[in-house]
Scaffold this motif. Structure first.
Motif, PDB file in Angstrom:
ATOM      1  N   ASP A  60     -71.706  -1.366  52.336  1.00 41.54           N
ATOM      2  CA  ASP A  60     -72.424  -1.915  53.489  1.00 41.54           C
ATOM      3  C   ASP A  60     -73.114  -3.201  53.058  1.00 41.54           C
ATOM      4  O   ASP A  60     -73.623  -3.281  51.936  1.00 41.54           O
ATOM      5  N   VAL A  62     -75.850  -4.812  54.448  1.00 42.00           N
ATOM      6  CA  VAL A  62     -77.309  -4.831  54.475  1.00 42.00           C
ATOM      7  C   VAL A  62     -77.833  -3.600  53.752  1.00 42.00           C
ATOM      8  O   VAL A  62     -77.703  -2.483  54.233  1.00 42.00           O
ATOM      9  N   SER A  89     -72.163  -3.705  60.296  1.00 37.45           N
ATOM     10  CA  SER A  89     -72.278  -3.978  61.720  1.00 37.45           C
ATOM     11  C   SER A  89     -72.537  -5.449  61.986  1.00 37.45           C
ATOM     12  O   SER A  89     -72.686  -5.851  63.115  1.00 37.45           O
ATOM     13  N   LEU A  90     -72.577  -6.219  60.896  1.00 40.35           N
ATOM     14  CA  LEU A  90     -72.754  -7.653  61.105  1.00 40.35           C
ATOM     15  C   LEU A  90     -71.443  -8.269  61.542  1.00 40.35           C
ATOM     16  O   LEU A  90     -70.392  -7.678  61.398  1.00 40.35           O
ATOM     17  N   ASP A  91     -71.523  -9.469  62.036  1.00 41.12           N
ATOM     18  CA  ASP A  91     -70.327 -10.157  62.486  1.00 41.12           C
ATOM     19  C   ASP A  91     -69.349 -10.376  61.359  1.00 41.12           C
ATOM     20  O   ASP A  91     -69.718 -10.683  60.238  1.00 41.12           O
ATOM     21  N   ARG A  92     -68.137 -10.269  61.704  1.00 42.09           N
ATOM     22  CA  ARG A  92     -67.032 -10.484  60.774  1.00 42.09           C
ATOM     23  C   ARG A  92     -67.212 -11.772  59.974  1.00 42.09           C
ATOM     24  O   ARG A  92     -66.862 -11.843  58.811  1.00 42.09           O
ATOM     25  N   ALA A  93     -67.780 -12.776  60.623  1.00 39.41           N
ATOM     26  CA  ALA A  93     -67.897 -14.073  59.955  1.00 39.41           C
ATOM     27  C   ALA A  93     -68.801 -14.021  58.749  1.00 39.41           C
ATOM     28  O   ALA A  93     -68.693 -14.840  57.844  1.00 39.41           O
ATOM     29  N   HIS A  94     -69.735 -13.062  58.745  1.00 39.74           N
ATOM     30  CA  HIS A  94     -70.656 -12.995  57.622  1.00 39.74           C
ATOM     31  C   HIS A  94     -70.055 -12.289  56.426  1.00 39.74           C
ATOM     32  O   HIS A  94     -70.646 -12.212  55.376  1.00 39.74           O
ATOM     33  N   LYS A 104     -67.772  -1.384  61.216  1.00 34.56           N
ATOM     34  CA  LYS A 104     -68.265  -0.238  61.971  1.00 34.56           C
ATOM     35  C   LYS A 104     -67.827  -0.390  63.413  1.00 34.56           C
ATOM     36  O   LYS A 104     -67.814  -1.489  63.931  1.00 34.56           O
ATOM     37  N   PRO A 105     -67.504   0.656  64.117  1.00 32.06           N
ATOM     38  CA  PRO A 105     -67.473   2.038  63.643  1.00 32.06           C
ATOM     39  C   PRO A 105     -66.180   2.361  62.901  1.00 32.06           C
ATOM     40  O   PRO A 105     -65.110   1.862  63.255  1.00 32.06           O
ATOM     41  N   ILE A 106     -66.326   3.228  61.920  1.00 32.58           N
ATOM     42  CA  ILE A 106     -65.147   3.590  61.133  1.00 32.58           C
ATOM     43  C   ILE A 106     -64.200   4.413  62.000  1.00 32.58           C
ATOM     44  O   ILE A 106     -64.623   5.132  62.894  1.00 32.58           O
TER      45      ILE A 106
END
Lengths: 129, 597
Positions: A60, A62, A89-94, A104-106
């Motif tokens: 994860d 964070v 759960s952060l944006d793909r770009a990060h 997420k969600p798996i």
């Protein structure tokens, strides 16, 4: 011809601070016949990853203390054979560009796809059963 | 003063032009000489007296006249009768000459005194009266003493005297007239000069007043100017050279007024790269200063009459960079010609900080919201997988419902986050060559289940192999939005038509529905946040009004355009276009900042 090679279970390291979600990820990988070692922080992960030598690491982004970016970078460098997947759960770009995505969600589909693609051992196992 | 009274005064003035306006004074010489003669007659009666009676009468008349002169009112109704005094004098003198004098001489000369008095008054009438009076004074002895007629010498002298006196009267009158005219002219000049002086004084007073007012205004303006210490207010001429620099500018940027005025060009304050970018955006406007394209870009919009408000980065005197919001307006003269520009800038570091914090907060919130939702969905899936055989159909249904709603929540969170990012001025997309055909087809594919359950048929017309530079995920999102909207708003048995076509340099995606359409009044607002049409609200169509905002932002970030055609009752067509032929551009780009309202 029977396969006589001992089948080693696919080892998965899960690094997630959110308890419920960590359990969830564990469940999903266990359903896929993997051996899961869940930890709730990057520090804990650092303590055991060398010894564990996982095939897959689900990280994860964070996390308390050291964050997931740092950890995933470390794991990628130290474990060249490990598929380091970022789940966040952060944006793909990060997401770090060098890592796999397991957002997420798996879902079972995603797990299957990752294992199929990155862990030949698992494929073998699956096909073997 | 009433006009008649003034006329009287004027007349009086004319008559008394000799300057000596008291008849008493004018009468005095006559009285003196008259008395002298009478005394001489009294002393030498045998020599001078011819008729005592006459002398007495003459004295009497003179006395009356003198008394009148003494009591003479200076003005008023009787003023114009002043001429009676000299006339009385003539009479008195005439009678005196009758009663006194010798055959050789009889005090002719005395006649001169009243004659000069009367003839010197303004008006030809006075000359006539004077001449007549003199002639009477000369003639009286002749009229009453017939013996005198026998003295030819006396007669001749009398006639000549009369003539001379008459002519003298006329000459004196003429002379007096000239003097009067000159005096009048001088008076008029004096009056005019006084008037001019008055006017000049009045003007000076007015000027002083205007000056005072002007100074007051200047003081007030300077007060306001000096008070603006938190904003930068800079005035320039048409080339960008600073001609006004307020204290706020010094405070923020460090240049003192002396350093700035007439020496600093406003574009020197800017980040060069930003000016170049803007110039490129505007298509390199020539402006008025060919040597200074940066400045041209800065004032282009203002030059065309619109105030321009946008964000820039100022470089202060010490090199530090300050984010500012600058509004540029043109200064015009009375004729409407542009004579310079005005720049008002405010430091937006605070605002930027707030925006950054907001973004940070949003990120945090979305993470916090997503993780539990992910857990919900994950466990629901586990439940389904584990217990599929053990659950009844109804229970499986419950599961589906729970999953569906959790999915919806998740999507909502994503949309909210996305919209917030758009608002904050940027969301990350990665442009790389991709197949638009595949994306559209995938979108249609994933919408089939929803279409099926809504009883809506999807008809397609997809041009194959359309490749563009884009972000497949985001464009997919945009297509999903449009197609799902179309399905939501089409009735059971309706049709949704999705087509992908290309023209010269653009690819167009159209999504048509056979729904209730959109009212003309609502077409403009469709692409604003949280807007839902009355039809959507009335028919309780699910959604919160973010789909179109997001889709449009995505398309715009691809340098494309999105629009809608619709009429009430006749369905709607949503379309977007993206350019096809573009140089490969990969990497993050952020949305151009939306213009301020």
């Amino acid at each position: 011809m029977l396969k006589t090679v001992a089948r080693e279970a696919v080892r998965v390291l899960v690094v997630e601070d959110h308890d419920d979600y960590r359990c969830l990820v564990q469940r999903f990988f266990e359903r896929a016949n993997c051996e899961v070692v869940p930890v709730d922080s990057a520090e804990s992960a650092l303590e055991i990853y060398r010894e564990l030598d996982p095939h897959v690491a689900v990280v994860d982004l964070v996390l308390p203390g050291m964050n997931g970016w740092e950890l995933s970078k470390r794991l990628t460098l130290d474990l060249p054979n490990c598929a380091v997947a970022v789940s966040s759960s952060l944006d793909r770009a990060h997401y770090p560009s060098f890592a796999e995505h397991l957002p997420k969600p798996i879902s079972r589909h995603a797990v299957t796809e990752l294992l199929t693609r990155r862990v030949p051992q698992w494929v073998d196992q699956w096909q073997g059963t | 003063m009433s006009s008649s009274a003034s006329r009287t005064t004027q007349t009086a003035t004319r008559q008394l032009v000799t300057g000596i306006d008291r008849p008493t004074v004018k009468q005095l010489p006559t009285v003196v000489f008259f008395v002298a003669i009478v005394v001489a007659c009294a002393v030498f009666p045998s020599v001078f007296v011819r008729s005592q009676t006459a002398i007495l009468i003459a004295t009497g008349i003179l006395a009356v006249a003198t008394v009148f002169a003494l009591l003479f009112p200076r003005d008023g109704r009787w003023a114009h009768l002043a001429y009676l005094i000299p006339l009385a004098d003539f009479l008195a003198i005439g009678i005196l000459r009758l009663g006194a004098g010798t055959p050789q001489g009889s005090f002719d000369a005395l006649i001169l005194l009243p004659l000069v008095w009367l003839a010197a008054e303004y008006g030809r009438r006075n000359a006539v009266m004077a001449a007549s009076g003199a002639i009477v004074a000369v003639a009286i002895p002749l009229a009453f003493d017939w013996s005198l007629w026998e003295q030819p010498f006396f007669l001749t002298r009398s006639v000549i005297a009369a003539g001379v006196f008459a002519v003298s009267a006329v000459l004196v009158n003429l002379l007096a007239r000239k003097i009067y005219k000159r005096e009048r002219a001088a008076q008029r000049l004096a009056r005019e000069r006084e008037q001019a002086l008055d006017d000049s004084l009045r003007n000076t007073a007015k000027l002083a007043e205007s000056e005072a007012r002007l100074r007051e205004m200047e003081r007030m303006f300077m007060g306001v100017w000096e008070a603006v210490s938190e904003q930068v207010v800079v005035g320039t001429d048409t080339s960008g050279l600073v001609d006004a620099w307020n204290p706020g500018a010094t405070r923020l940027l460090g240049y003192t007024e002396r350093e700035a005025l007439g020496q600093l060009f406003v574009d020197q304050l800017h980040d060069r790269a930003e000016l170049e970018n803007r110039s490129r955006e505007l298509g390199f406007p020539a402006g008025e200063t060919v040597l200074n394209p940066g400045f041209s870009a800065l004032v282009e919009q203002a030059r065309n009459g619109t105030a321009d408000v946008r964000d820039w980065t100022y470089i202060a005197f010490d090199g530090s960079r300050i984010p500012v919001s600058v509004s540029v307006t043109a200064r015009v003269d009375e004729a409407g010609e542009i004579i310079g520009y005005l720049f008002v800038a405010g430091d937006v570091t605070g605002a930027q900080e707030i925006a950054r914090l907001k973004d940070e907060f949003l990120g945090l919130v979305s993470h916090e919201l997503r993780t539990p939702l992910s857990s919900i969905l994950g466990y629901l899936e586990l439940l389904r997988d584990d217990a599929r055989d053990e659950l009844s159909e109804e229970q499986l249904n419950y599961l589906s419902v729970a999953e569906r709603n959790a999915q919806r929540l998740l999507k909502l969170v994503s949309d909210l986050l996305f919209a917030a990012q758009v608002d904050a001025g940027g969301f990350p997309i990665t442009l790389r060559p991709m197949s638009l055909t595949e994306v559209v087809e995938a979108s249609i594919e994933s919408a089939q289940p929803a279409a099926a359950s809504a009883g809506v048929e999807i008809v397609t017309s997809i041009a194959p192999g359309v490749t563009i530079n884009g972000d497949a995920l985001r464009l997919g999102q945009a297509c999903d939005n449009l197609i799902n909207n179309a399905i939501k708003f089409s009735p059971k048995g309706g049709t949704v038509t999705v087509s992908l076509s290309t023209s010269a340099s653009r690819a167009t995606v159209d999504v048509l529905d056979t729904g209730v359409g959109i009212a003309a009044a609502e077409l403009d607002k469709l692409f604003s946040r949280f807007f839902r049409t009355t039809a959507a609200i009335q028919n309780a169509v699910p959604g919160i009004g973010l789909g179109l905002v997001i889709s449009k932002s995505i398309v715009t970030a691809h340098h494309g355009d999105m629009g809608v055609e619709s009429a009430e009752g006749r369905g709607a067509k949503f379309w977007f276009t993206v350019p096809t032929a573009r140089e490969a551009a990969t990497g993050q780009i952020s949305l151009p900042r939306p213009p301020r309202d």
